[in-house]
Design a protein around this motif. Structure first.
Motif, PDB file in Angstrom:
ATOM      1  N   UNK A  36     -19.073  20.855 -35.249  1.00  0.00           N
ATOM      2  CA  UNK A  36     -19.264  20.575 -36.675  1.00  0.00           C
ATOM      3  C   UNK A  36     -18.031  19.899 -37.255  1.00  0.00           C
ATOM      4  N   UNK A  37     -16.885  20.426 -36.895  1.00  0.00           N
ATOM      5  CA  UNK A  37     -15.618  19.877 -37.373  1.00  0.00           C
ATOM      6  C   UNK A  37     -14.485  20.485 -36.581  1.00  0.00           C
ATOM      7  N   UNK A  38     -13.544  19.691 -36.197  1.00  0.00           N
ATOM      8  CA  UNK A  38     -12.482  20.152 -35.316  1.00  0.00           C
ATOM      9  C   UNK A  38     -11.640  21.256 -35.954  1.00  0.00           C
ATOM     10  N   UNK A  39     -11.321  21.140 -37.226  1.00  0.00           N
ATOM     11  CA  UNK A  39     -10.473  22.116 -37.919  1.00  0.00           C
ATOM     12  C   UNK A  39     -11.093  23.518 -37.937  1.00  0.00           C
ATOM     13  N   UNK A  40     -12.377  23.683 -38.272  1.00  0.00           N
ATOM     14  CA  UNK A  40     -12.953  25.037 -38.211  1.00  0.00           C
ATOM     15  C   UNK A  40     -12.891  25.641 -36.809  1.00  0.00           C
ATOM     16  N   UNK A  41     -13.061  24.824 -35.791  1.00  0.00           N
ATOM     17  CA  UNK A  41     -12.958  25.306 -34.416  1.00  0.00           C
ATOM     18  C   UNK A  41     -11.569  25.789 -34.075  1.00  0.00           C
ATOM     19  N   UNK A  42     -10.558  25.067 -34.541  1.00  0.00           N
ATOM     20  CA  UNK A  42      -9.166  25.460 -34.296  1.00  0.00           C
ATOM     21  C   UNK A  42      -8.847  26.761 -35.022  1.00  0.00           C
ATOM     22  N   UNK A  43      -9.259  26.873 -36.257  1.00  0.00           N
ATOM     23  CA  UNK A  43      -9.003  28.095 -37.028  1.00  0.00           C
ATOM     24  C   UNK A  43      -9.678  29.288 -36.366  1.00  0.00           C
ATOM     25  N   UNK A  44     -10.919  29.126 -35.952  1.00  0.00           N
ATOM     26  CA  UNK A  44     -11.646  30.217 -35.307  1.00  0.00           C
ATOM     27  C   UNK A  44     -10.981  30.601 -33.983  1.00  0.00           C
ATOM     28  N   UNK A  45     -10.518  29.621 -33.220  1.00  0.00           N
ATOM     29  CA  UNK A  45      -9.860  29.902 -31.941  1.00  0.00           C
ATOM     30  C   UNK A  45      -8.590  30.710 -32.161  1.00  0.00           C
ATOM     31  N   UNK A  46      -7.811  30.376 -33.190  1.00  0.00           N
ATOM     32  CA  UNK A  46      -6.602  31.148 -33.467  1.00  0.00           C
ATOM     33  C   UNK A  46      -6.934  32.577 -33.898  1.00  0.00           C
ATOM     34  N   UNK A  47      -8.031  32.758 -34.630  1.00  0.00           N
ATOM     35  CA  UNK A  47      -8.419  34.101 -35.061  1.00  0.00           C
ATOM     36  C   UNK A  47      -8.888  34.931 -33.853  1.00  0.00           C
ATOM     37  N   UNK A  48      -9.706  34.334 -33.004  1.00  0.00           N
ATOM     38  CA  UNK A  48     -10.281  35.070 -31.878  1.00  0.00           C
ATOM     39  C   UNK A  48      -9.227  35.388 -30.805  1.00  0.00           C
ATOM     40  N   UNK A  49      -8.336  34.476 -30.533  1.00  0.00           N
ATOM     41  CA  UNK A  49      -7.370  34.674 -29.455  1.00  0.00           C
ATOM     42  C   UNK A  49      -6.106  35.390 -29.899  1.00  0.00           C
ATOM     43  N   UNK A  50      -6.079  35.873 -31.100  1.00  0.00           N
ATOM     44  CA  UNK A  50      -4.891  36.592 -31.600  1.00  0.00           C
ATOM     45  C   UNK A  50      -4.650  37.864 -30.853  1.00  0.00           C
TER      46      UNK A  50
END
Length: 50
Positions: A36-50
């Motif tokens: 959908x958009x690269x930025x939401x994917x990056x934000x979600x990845x940082x949240x999940x992999x924390x």
């Protein structure tokens, strides 16, 4: 969080989530958000992999 995880979170968010959580719901959500958009994917990845 390792340097490799941070780099993958930025460049390939679904791959980073896959390496941390495996092939499951988190991976598919990350893939969808990245498509959908690269930025939401990056934000979600940082949240999940924390």
């Amino acid at each position: 969080m390792s340097l490799l995880t941070i780099i993958l979170n930025i460049l390939l968010p679904p791959l980073s989530v896959f390496m941390q959580k495996g092939l499951g719901g988190a991976f598919f959500i990350s893939l969808l958000l990245t498509l959908i958009g690269w930025i939401p994917g990056v934000i979600y990845a940082f949240i999940v992999t924390d």
